[in-house]
Design an enzyme around this catalytic site. Structure first.
Site, PDB file in Angstrom:
ATOM      1  N   PHE A   9       0.821  -1.208   0.000  1.00 40.25           N
ATOM      2  CA  PHE A   9       0.000   0.000   0.000  1.00 40.25           C
ATOM      3  C   PHE A   9       0.856   1.260   0.000  1.00 40.25           C
ATOM      4  O   PHE A   9       1.783   1.407   0.813  1.00 40.25           O
ATOM      5  CB  PHE A   9      -0.879   0.063   1.254  1.00 40.25           C
ATOM      6  CG  PHE A   9      -1.942  -0.984   1.334  1.00 40.25           C
ATOM      7  CD1 PHE A   9      -3.204  -0.768   0.801  1.00 40.25           C
ATOM      8  CD2 PHE A   9      -1.685  -2.199   1.963  1.00 40.25           C
ATOM      9  CE1 PHE A   9      -4.192  -1.737   0.889  1.00 40.25           C
ATOM     10  CE2 PHE A   9      -2.667  -3.177   2.057  1.00 40.25           C
ATOM     11  CZ  PHE A   9      -3.927  -2.945   1.517  1.00 40.25           C
ATOM     12  N   ASP A  10       0.530   2.190  -0.892  1.00 38.51           N
ATOM     13  CA  ASP A  10       0.954   3.566  -0.691  1.00 38.51           C
ATOM     14  C   ASP A  10       0.218   4.058   0.553  1.00 38.51           C
ATOM     15  O   ASP A  10      -0.732   3.419   1.022  1.00 38.51           O
ATOM     16  CB  ASP A  10       0.589   4.403  -1.911  1.00 38.51           C
ATOM     17  CG  ASP A  10       0.967   5.858  -1.750  1.00 38.51           C
ATOM     18  OD1 ASP A  10       2.121   6.133  -1.385  1.00 38.51           O
ATOM     19  OD2 ASP A  10       0.091   6.719  -1.970  1.00 38.51           O
ATOM     20  N   PHE A  11       0.624   5.189   1.104  1.00 36.56           N
ATOM     21  CA  PHE A  11      -0.012   5.642   2.340  1.00 36.56           C
ATOM     22  C   PHE A  11      -0.840   6.910   2.136  1.00 36.56           C
ATOM     23  O   PHE A  11      -2.065   6.872   2.135  1.00 36.56           O
ATOM     24  CB  PHE A  11       1.034   5.840   3.437  1.00 36.56           C
ATOM     25  CG  PHE A  11       0.423   6.030   4.792  1.00 36.56           C
ATOM     26  CD1 PHE A  11      -0.313   5.012   5.373  1.00 36.56           C
ATOM     27  CD2 PHE A  11       0.562   7.221   5.485  1.00 36.56           C
ATOM     28  CE1 PHE A  11      -0.908   5.174   6.626  1.00 36.56           C
ATOM     29  CE2 PHE A  11      -0.017   7.402   6.730  1.00 36.56           C
ATOM     30  CZ  PHE A  11      -0.750   6.370   7.299  1.00 36.56           C
TER      31      PHE A  11
END
Length: 216
Positions: A9-11
């Site tokens: 996941f990107d944040f």
């Protein structure tokens, strides 16, 4: 098609809604140094890339000064202007319960990345967290994604990179993993579709279906 076991996941803009925080931070810093020159539309392309990349485009001679001003205002206003995207906590817990290996792969500095993880109380759900301090080349270079896979003991074939920006999708493609763009990206679903990810998520809970389908 290989079973999906690993979610990367990107944040910012994917799990934590920091869009308004980031825009207001850029707007404040740029207005202080270049009054009236930068509008909200000018700032949108700065969401996603590392700060050094964005501010070098603005003024190479003042990059360090602008970054320091950005970090100071952003830190002071982080918790006030950040919030969880709908369903993030609940869905991540269910994915974890199902045995998914999960990582955060971000272009953000580690201390601020953990500030956001702590705000959402989701840090313990991730098997590893990759921030800007962990790599020499951020997304879209494949280095951070490949580092996450190495730490997780996963292969590209069984993994998905999930994000809200071109750096996430291109980084995923460069690393040979499947990709998912989020329709809640501030740049819009049409922008994400132009990047041709393998999946478009309209809600984070879509991952429950996708990971189940690849298990058949």
């Amino acid at each position: 098609m290989a079973k999906i076991t690993t979610l990367l996941f990107d944040f910012d803009g994917t799990l934590l809604d920091t869009n308004e925080l980031i825009i207001q931070t850029f707007q404040t810093v740029l207005d202080d140094h270049y009054p009236g020159k930068f509008t909200r539309a000018h700032i949108l392309p700065f969401l996603g890339p590392p700060l050094i990349e964005s501010f070098t485009r603005v003024d190479p001679a003042k990059t360090d000064e602008l970054i320091q001003a950005y970090r100071s205002w952003n830190l002071a206003n982080h918790d006030r202007l950040s919030k969880e995207f709908d369903g993030v906590n609940e869905t991540l817990k269910e994915l974890k319960k199902r045995g998914m290996k999960m990582a955060v792969v971000s272009t953000k500095r580690n201390n601020m990345l953990w500030k956001g993880l702590d705000l959402l109380a989701i840090g313990e759900l991730f098997d590893t967290v990759i921030g800007l301090d962990d790599v020499t080349a951020p997304k879209p270079d494949p280095e951070p994604i490949l580092l996450a896979l190495e730490r997780l003991g996963s292969t590209p074939e069984e993994s998905i990179m999930i994000g809200d920006n071109s750096h996430d999708i291109l980084g995923g493609k460069n690393a040979g993993v499947r990709t998912a763009g989020v329709a809640w990206s501030i740049k819009g679903e049409a922008f994400m579709r132009e990047l041709e990810p393998d999946y478009i998520l309209h809600h984070i809970s879509d991952l429950l279906r996708i990971t189940t389908e690849t298990d058949r």
